[in-house]
Design a protein around this motif. Structure first.
Motif, short mmCIF file in Angstrom:
data_model
loop_
_atom_site.label_atom_id
_atom_site.label_comp_id
_atom_site.label_asym_id
_atom_site.label_seq_id
_atom_site.Cartn_x
_atom_site.Cartn_y
_atom_site.Cartn_z
N LYS A 130 8.23 -46.09 -83.40
CA LYS A 130 8.70 -47.25 -84.18
C LYS A 130 8.33 -48.55 -83.48
CE LYS A 130 12.71 -45.32 -86.57
NZ LYS A 130 14.17 -45.36 -86.67
N GLU A 131 8.51 -48.57 -82.15
CA GLU A 131 8.19 -49.78 -81.38
C GLU A 131 6.70 -50.10 -81.47
OE1 GLU A 131 9.32 -53.06 -79.53
OE2 GLU A 131 10.71 -51.49 -80.06
N GLN A 132 5.85 -49.06 -81.38
CA GLN A 132 4.41 -49.26 -81.48
C GLN A 132 4.04 -49.79 -82.86
OE1 GLN A 132 2.73 -45.46 -80.52
NE2 GLN A 132 2.83 -45.79 -78.30
N LYS A 133 4.66 -49.24 -83.90
CA LYS A 133 4.37 -49.72 -85.26
C LYS A 133 4.80 -51.18 -85.42
CE LYS A 133 4.63 -45.35 -87.75
NZ LYS A 133 5.38 -44.53 -88.72
N ARG A 134 5.96 -51.52 -84.85
CA ARG A 134 6.45 -52.90 -84.93
C ARG A 134 5.50 -53.86 -84.22
NH1 ARG A 134 11.46 -52.44 -82.53
NH2 ARG A 134 12.21 -51.43 -84.38
N GLU A 135 5.03 -53.44 -83.02
CA GLU A 135 4.09 -54.29 -82.28
C GLU A 135 2.77 -54.43 -83.03
OE1 GLU A 135 3.68 -52.70 -78.36
OE2 GLU A 135 5.74 -53.16 -77.80
N ALA A 136 2.28 -53.33 -83.62
CA ALA A 136 1.03 -53.38 -84.38
C ALA A 136 1.18 -54.32 -85.58
CB ALA A 136 0.64 -51.99 -84.84
N LYS A 137 2.35 -54.28 -86.22
CA LYS A 137 2.59 -55.15 -87.37
C LYS A 137 2.62 -56.61 -86.94
CE LYS A 137 5.54 -55.36 -91.43
NZ LYS A 137 6.72 -54.79 -92.08
N MET A 138 3.27 -56.88 -85.78
CA MET A 138 3.31 -58.26 -85.28
C MET A 138 1.91 -58.76 -84.94
SD MET A 138 6.78 -58.13 -82.97
CE MET A 138 6.50 -59.73 -82.25
N GLN A 139 1.09 -57.91 -84.31
CA GLN A 139 -0.28 -58.30 -83.98
C GLN A 139 -1.07 -58.57 -85.25
OE1 GLN A 139 -1.77 -55.14 -81.53
NE2 GLN A 139 -0.84 -55.95 -79.66
N LYS A 140 -0.85 -57.73 -86.27
CA LYS A 140 -1.56 -57.93 -87.54
C LYS A 140 -1.16 -59.26 -88.17
CE LYS A 140 -2.67 -55.14 -91.57
NZ LYS A 140 -2.31 -53.92 -92.33
#
Length: 195
Positions: A100-110
């Motif tokens: 979940k944390e990785q997905k959240r970080e990927a979304k923020m980077q996007k």
């Protein structure tokens, strides 16, 4: 010592009365429910409960034949398995949280990349507009927009339209109303102009 154990052991309950009680209660509820719905034989569920409890509780073949050491060993193995299952569940939960944390970080980077792209588009648009508009006095491209200018009713156009076309020509005074112009100011020399 054996004499004391024999005294403590019941002569009646030679089997496993606890398991017999649980099993009898479950079967008694099921049979009683079916009996109420269909046959309506009085006390059938209770009779089944008592029969199973007495049968399993008094028959020695249902007695736990393990030694106390085997029972303790089995309990330790069971506890160890439960501990392994708990650890696996904790590991899965930690892995899920990490995902979940990785997905959240990927979304923020996007989202950050989108913002940067939008800023680049705005900068390109500003550079494009600056290169088109030049100050008529000093030819500088360092100009800023002030506001949109709208033309109002033109008396000259109304008089000219009336002379050329007749009574309807007075509407020609509104002809320039739709055209929009923007006021600009040159940041170098201060000249104000419309484009």
């Amino acid at each position: 010592m054996d004499h004391k154990n024999k005294k403590q052991e019941s002569n009646f309950w030679k089997g496993d009365p606890f398991t017999g009680f649980i099993l009898g209660a479950i079967v008694g509820l099921i049979v009683g429910s079916i009996n109420i719905a269909t046959i309506s034989f009085p006390w059938l569920g209770r009779l089944c409960f008592l029969g199973i409890w007495l049968f399993v509780g008094t028959q020695p073949r249902f007695k736990d034949k393990r030694t106390p050491e085997q029972i303790a060993k089995d309990k330790e193995e069971r506890d160890q398995k439960f501990e392994e299952i708990r650890e696996q569940a904790k590991a899965r939960e930690a892995e899920r949280q990490a995902t979940k944390e990785q997905k959240r970080e990927a979304k923020m980077q996007k989202n950050e990349l989108k913002l940067q792209k939008n800023q680049l588009k705005i900068q390109k648009h500003q550079l494009k507009n600056r290169s088109k508009i030049k100050c008529p006095k000093c030819r500088s491209t360092n100009v800023q927009p002030l506001g949109v200018h709208k033309k109002g009713f033109s008396v000259g156009k109304a008089v000219g339209g009336t002379i050329l076309v007749g009574g309807v020509g007075s509407l020609a005074g509104f002809a320039g109303k739709r055209s929009k112009k923007t006021d600009f100011v040159c940041m170098n020399c201060g000249k104000q102009f419309k484009k």
